[in-house]
Scaffold this active site. Structure first.
Site, short mmCIF file in Angstrom:
data_model
loop_
_atom_site.label_atom_id
_atom_site.label_comp_id
_atom_site.label_asym_id
_atom_site.label_seq_id
_atom_site.Cartn_x
_atom_site.Cartn_y
_atom_site.Cartn_z
N GLY A 72 28.45 22.03 35.11
CA GLY A 72 29.80 21.53 34.84
C GLY A 72 30.62 21.52 36.13
N GLN A 186 34.25 23.21 27.66
CA GLN A 186 34.42 24.13 26.52
C GLN A 186 34.52 23.39 25.19
OE1 GLN A 186 34.08 27.31 26.38
NE2 GLN A 186 34.09 27.82 28.55
N CYS A 332 33.82 33.25 35.94
CA CYS A 332 33.73 33.02 37.39
C CYS A 332 34.67 33.91 38.18
CB CYS A 332 34.07 31.56 37.72
SG CYS A 332 33.13 30.42 36.77
C1 PLP Z 1 36.40 24.74 31.30
C2 PLP Z 1 35.21 24.94 32.19
N1 PLP Z 1 34.94 24.02 33.12
C3 PLP Z 1 33.88 24.13 33.93
C4 PLP Z 1 33.04 25.21 33.85
C5 PLP Z 1 31.87 25.30 34.78
O1 PLP Z 1 30.68 24.99 34.13
P1 PLP Z 1 29.29 25.48 34.78
O2 PLP Z 1 29.17 26.94 34.49
O3 PLP Z 1 28.24 24.66 34.10
O4 PLP Z 1 29.36 25.19 36.24
C6 PLP Z 1 33.29 26.21 32.91
C7 PLP Z 1 32.43 27.41 32.81
O5 PLP Z 1 32.84 28.45 32.35
C8 PLP Z 1 34.40 26.06 32.04
O6 PLP Z 1 34.70 26.97 31.11
#
Ligand code: PLP
Length: 386
Positions: A72, A186, A332
């Protein structure tokens, strides 16, 4: 540490669905390069295209509008970076200005990308939100000047679950000639989403939030929308994302999307019942607690609760010892000392920004787990307060 763990952190990641696990195991044997002309290549290609059709189908998109990416985060980085190229070196720089409009509560992979682009000369407007996390529509209206290249607003917030009115936002963007991107990482697989109905230009999704594998995501890119690769070097994904495709992960996200299509109609009713039970159990029985996020326009699996006077970390650790796995917000930023940027944006004068816990439920949670969780949260709060 107890033997039985209750997993209430599905917004961080979801467990692999057993059918996805089985599919992944089988897909590991598909070793052909989808770009190869021979039989092994054709088998791999056929699997990739089936997965693409599955993902497209869940969005009401055409298969050729889906581009597989590594996560993502990569999807969001790609859209923002290519549509706001400050040096106007890209083909679309002349059509769309360098500016980005986004919100103060986006995921760090959007906020950090826009800040990086800002350092390179792009102009970025960060739209504020109200106390429930809904974006300030008047501020968006004012920010949409002619120069805007892309507007990026997340469909659902990862920390509080608040849902934005994506159809209304997309309509306003298009009225002003701006392209519209939504981070639906999400929301995808939790609420029905149809890109035609919502009139979205770009949408990001991720495999590991829908009971699929990590390290795989997808971008919906509306047909004829301007787009360039962020990763160059190959003709893969119709020249839109270089690099030999990870066939097993793509097959895995395709299977997860196929399964999501089946469970989605019943998801809201099942998960919301448990979420509400947990939420009410905590709010009604523990003093000095408060819900963060919109009371109704919210993901049905998410509840974010402030426990006034108790530090999030201490409560989380204690909950973990009791077997309850929750979080403070974005996975994160779990090791960061900074208070949540989402709560800061919602409550600029708030003084209990590091005193909240996010519980995010999923399909495998059971009634008994919720009942147990309420009792354990109560126990941990009493221990910390004493
Ligand atoms: C709203 C949102 N966008 C982007 C991401 C990033 O996705 P990915 O973990 O696949 O990089 C997350 C991950 O928690 C998320 O909650």
């Amino acid at each position: 540490m107890t033997d039985k763990l209750v997993y209430l952190d599905h917004n961080a990641t979801t467990p692999l669905h057993p059918e996805v696990m089985q599919t992944l195991k089988e897909a590991m044997e598909i070793f052909g390069n989808p770009s190869s002309m021979h039989s092994f290549g054709r088998i791999a290609r056929q699997q990739v295209e089936q997965a693409r059709a599955n993902v497209a189908s869940l969005l009401g998109a055409l298969p050729e509008e889906i581009v597989f990416v590594g996560s993502g985060s990569e999807g969001n980085n790609t859209v923002l970076s290519i549509l706001s190229c400050p040096s106007k070196c890209c083909a679309y720089g002349e059509i769309h200005g360098p500016d980005i409009v986004t919100t103060a509560i986006e995921h760090p992979c959007v906020l950090d990308t826009t800040r990086c682009l800002q350092d390179r000369g792009a102009h970025v407007a960060f739209i504020g939100v109200d106390q429930y996390g809904k974006i300030n529509f008047d501020a968006l209206d004012k920010a949409l000047t002619k120069k805007i290249g892309v507007v990026s607003v997340m469909t659902a917030n990862n920390e509080i679950g608040t849902l934005q009115d994506i159809k209304r936002i997309a309509a306003l963007c298009h009225e002003r000639g701006a392209l519209f991107h939504t981070d639906a990482v999400q929301a995808f697989g939790k609420i029905p989403m149809n890109v035609r109905d919502l009139d979205i230009d770009f949408l990001t999704l991720s495999g590991h939030k829908i009971y699929g594998p990590k390290g795989i995501g997808a971008l919906y890119v509306r047909r004829k929308a301007p787009f360039l690769p962020l990763i160059h070097g190959g003709h893969q994904e119709r020249g839109l994302r270089g690099g030999t495709e990870s066939v097993p992960l793509i097959v895995g996200i395709g299977k997860a999307a196929e399964i999501a299509r089946k469970y989605l109609p019943g998801y809201h009713a099942k998960v919301r019942l448990l979420r509400d039970w947990l939420e009410r159990g905590i709010l009604d029985s523990i003093p000095d607690t408060e819900l963060n996020g919109h009371p109704t326009q919210r993901l049905s699996n998410t509840t974010n609760i402030t426990f006034r006077g108790l530090e999030s970390e201490a409560l989380l650790l204690l909950l973990d010892q009791e077997g309850i796995c929750a979080s403070t917000g974005s996975a994160c930023l779990a090791d960061s000392d900074e208070p949540s940027h989402v709560l800061q944006a919602m409550k600029p004068d708030g003084n209990s920004l590091r005193q909240m816990i996010r519980f995010s439920l999923g399909l495998s949670n059971e009634n008994s787990e919720v009942q147990e969780s309420v009792a354990l949260v109560r126990k941990c709060v009493a221990m910390l307060a004493s």
